[in-house]
Design a protein around this motif. Structure first.
Motif, PDB file in Angstrom:
ATOM      1  N   SER B 157      53.079 -52.945 -10.895  1.00  0.00           N
ATOM      2  CA  SER B 157      53.122 -51.761 -11.755  1.00  0.00           C
ATOM      3  C   SER B 157      53.777 -50.586 -11.035  1.00  0.00           C
ATOM      4  O   SER B 157      54.515 -49.815 -11.647  1.00  0.00           O
ATOM      5  CB  SER B 157      51.736 -51.406 -12.304  1.00  0.00           C
ATOM      6  OG  SER B 157      50.825 -51.230 -11.262  1.00  0.00           O
ATOM      7  N   GLU B 160      57.571 -51.225 -11.186  1.00  0.00           N
ATOM      8  CA  GLU B 160      58.072 -51.051 -12.549  1.00  0.00           C
ATOM      9  C   GLU B 160      58.136 -49.575 -12.912  1.00  0.00           C
ATOM     10  O   GLU B 160      59.118 -49.095 -13.473  1.00  0.00           O
ATOM     11  CB  GLU B 160      57.152 -51.808 -13.515  1.00  0.00           C
ATOM     12  CG  GLU B 160      57.722 -52.001 -14.892  1.00  0.00           C
ATOM     13  CD  GLU B 160      59.110 -52.641 -14.872  1.00  0.00           C
ATOM     14  OE1 GLU B 160      60.031 -52.037 -15.454  1.00  0.00           O
ATOM     15  OE2 GLU B 160      59.286 -53.723 -14.253  1.00  0.00           O
ATOM     16  N   ARG B 161      57.103 -48.851 -12.552  1.00  0.00           N
ATOM     17  CA  ARG B 161      56.960 -47.454 -12.967  1.00  0.00           C
ATOM     18  C   ARG B 161      57.862 -46.516 -12.150  1.00  0.00           C
ATOM     19  O   ARG B 161      58.494 -45.629 -12.688  1.00  0.00           O
ATOM     20  CB  ARG B 161      55.499 -47.035 -12.804  1.00  0.00           C
ATOM     21  CG  ARG B 161      55.111 -45.703 -13.438  1.00  0.00           C
ATOM     22  CD  ARG B 161      53.648 -45.395 -13.162  1.00  0.00           C
ATOM     23  NE  ARG B 161      53.384 -45.348 -11.731  1.00  0.00           N
ATOM     24  CZ  ARG B 161      52.492 -46.078 -11.080  1.00  0.00           C
ATOM     25  NH1 ARG B 161      51.714 -46.933 -11.721  1.00  0.00           N
ATOM     26  NH2 ARG B 161      52.336 -45.963  -9.774  1.00  0.00           N
TER      27      ARG B 161
END
Lengths: 393, 393
Positions: B157, B160-161
């Motif tokens: 995450s 991705e972020r």
């Protein structure tokens, strides 16, 4: 892996010298291009004795991790030498050992410069400094240096207009030009920058290599709170040990120490111990006097050959020490053109281009006299004179 | 001289360890706080012989300025060792000699990071890396490491972020935790970052110090184009020489070389020659096996003493190699409190705080087992157990 590089890597000048030096690797070529100290004066036997003693006396201590500041005894030696040679009083705690003065430049730029801030540099200036500073993306304020030092009018207007944070100087036997700032020029420079939020870097790798005339006082005497002193053992003992230093005021020192720790924890302590032992057991000044004697002789041979064989329209600086002199061709003739003609005659030097922060052809060139004997110097300068004659004709 | 410092110096963490180490200078205190290799295993006699030979064989060459890449023969030795030990094929031209792997971190951050860009770091992570990176003002994305490696959900995450540019890992016997990434964890991590504009730094100073179990393959096998390998001779020969390296893809290498040249021209060539001679004339693996034997014994002694004397609520990692293990106090009890009680009993370790990028108290702590003999380890762990008992009571 596109776009993986930081913006700071976009502005870095190509290493021009690197390409030049490739040509000069051929032993058949006479080279005035290098910037090396003469290896004939490396005190190899004395360093070998010192190394033996360090192994015997220090054992594992000289091989373990060490502190980031450097060996206190070596720093005390440096402080004492400033006192004796220049009447500069420094606490050993103000001295940080670095990997040559090149690292000192990197650390100073790192702790002082934000992107786009202004830096005064000499024009022409030391290539290694330009490379180190460029990674911090400064705006350069090049100020010409003449035979007696920096052009003070241009300095005054640059400082007033652009409020630079740093100013980089090599006031003794400057690289590349060989010139030194006169005492009067130093006073004028100091007056212009006194009281400003501007650090003056006095880089002095060649100061001890004076073969003529009297030394002018360090900027430290004029601007003790604004002057950072850089020094190096590379030109007076050996460069391979990579041992230099910064002497800085306490508040700046603390920041430099953090940057040093982050950069590489500490400088090699093994070579620090060896150098310290060497300095304790040998007469450094006597050693330096042998270097000076040779460099002075070689410089005189080069100037005599130039006077004999170059046309009057080619001008040269007449250094009182150091390793370099600086020539200028007439009528804007490009030094790169001369370089190519000289290579054909198997002699090389460095055209002036890389010593300027702005790109573009120049008619200036640097000649190194530290590494070549007098007969070869006379031969090499004669060949350059032929190349000049051909160019002008 | 107000406001003279660059913005990057505002964010730098205080050197917590430096303060801790002051306490540990007292020879009466049992120290599990250091991160030093055990000096009993420095090959002093062999290095002395190698040094003699270098003086005799290389003369002035080992003391003159040298190239920025490092000695080609030393780089060839490193490349060959990657091939033999890990089946990694590298050209010696991909290897850059640095002043320890600390300098490798500084150079990598310099050529890759712009202000405010994101970097994945392990939590807890190596303090020296946090210090080096912090000067380039990154946004940290700390991802926890557990017994078998990085927390992959959190990594996925974060990647991705925040689209990080760099990711710093010590996958073998991590400092500070002692954990290693399992083969499966490495595959999962590689899958998450494959194909992104993200460089993975695999720093492996301890990998050779395995006293138990089987090695997992390097990230290089999984992500050859995105992995930069850092290595060091500090833990397997001596740290005082300050010799480490980066192995990088060609395009990155070229930028690193420019940065290296600007940072300090080149690493000390005298110690490079000595190390090379030592490596040519001695059996490095045999030497390492002696270090491993001792570290393994000392680690087992520490774990045995912990198992005997710490309450079950205090958990510890069980390393397969390296120099450190990592403890956690129950119920969020602060490790700084334990530290103070331990100092009173004349034993020290490093509380976890400096190994996190976010400030704040932690209940974790690092124990070093490389420098202390088994009897003293047993004594010291007993004293810490008393301090824990007092805290819990």
């Amino acid at each position: 892996m596109n776009g993986i590089f930081s913006d700071r890597m976009q502005d870095v000048p190509r290493s021009f010298i690197r390409e030049i030096l490739k040509v000069t690797m051929d032993p058949e070529i006479i080279s005035f291009a290098g910037g090396l100290p003469n290896r004939a004066f490396f005190p190899i036997d004395e360093l070998r004795v010192a190394t033996d003693q360090v192994f015997a006396e220090r054992g594992a201590d000289c091989l373990q991790y060490s502190n980031s500041e450097g060996l206190l005894e070596l720093r005390a030696f440096i402080a004492q030498r400033y006192q004796e040679q220049q009447g500069i009083r420094l606490d050993p705690e103000q001295i940080l050992i670095t990997n040559g003065s090149q690292q000192a430049l990197d650390l100073l730029a790192k702790v002082v410069l934000n992107d786009g801030e202004s830096v005064v540099v000499e024009e022409p200036g030391y290539l290694g400094a330009i490379q180190a500073l460029s990674l911090y993306r400064p705006r350069y304020l090049p100020v010409p240096v003449h035979d007696d030092g920096m052009a003070v009018d241009q300095l005054a207007s640059a400082v007033e207009r652009d409020r630079p944070r740093l100013m980089y100087t090599v006031p003794n036997f400057q690289n590349p030009s060989g010139i030194s700032y006169s005492s009067e020029n130093r006073r004028e420079v100091a007056e212009i920058i006194a009281g400003r939020d501007l650090l003056l870097i006095e880089d002095d790798p060649y100061g001890a290599l004076r073969f003529r005339g009297e030394a002018s006082p360090s900027f430290y005497h004029l601007l003790p709170d604004q002057t950072v002193l850089l020094g190096s053992f590379s030109k007076i003992v050996v460069p391979g040990f990579r041992l230099g230093w910064i002497a800085a005021p306490a508040e700046l020192y603390e920041k430099l120490l953090i940057a040093k720790q982050a950069a590489d924890l500490h400088t090699c302590n093994f070579t620090q111990y060896i150098l310290l032992r060497y300095l304790q057991d040998n007469d450094l000044d006597k050693h330096i006097s042998r270097i000076i004697e040779a460099y002075g002789r070689q410089c005189r041979a080069m100037l005599a050959a130039i006077d004999r064989s170059f046309p009057d329209t080619v001008t040269c600086t007449r250094p009182d020490g150091g390793m370099f002199l600086w020539g200028r061709l007439p009528d804007g003739l490009p030094a790169m053109d001369l370089f190519e003609r000289a290579v054909a005659r198997r002699v090389v030097f460095v055209p002036g281009e890389p010593f300027y922060t702005a790109a573009g052809a120049t008619s200036t060139f640097r000649l190194n006299f530290s590494c070549v004997g007098e007969l070869v110097i006379t031969d090499g300068i004669g060949r350059i004179a032929e190349a000049i004659g051909e160019m002008i004709a």
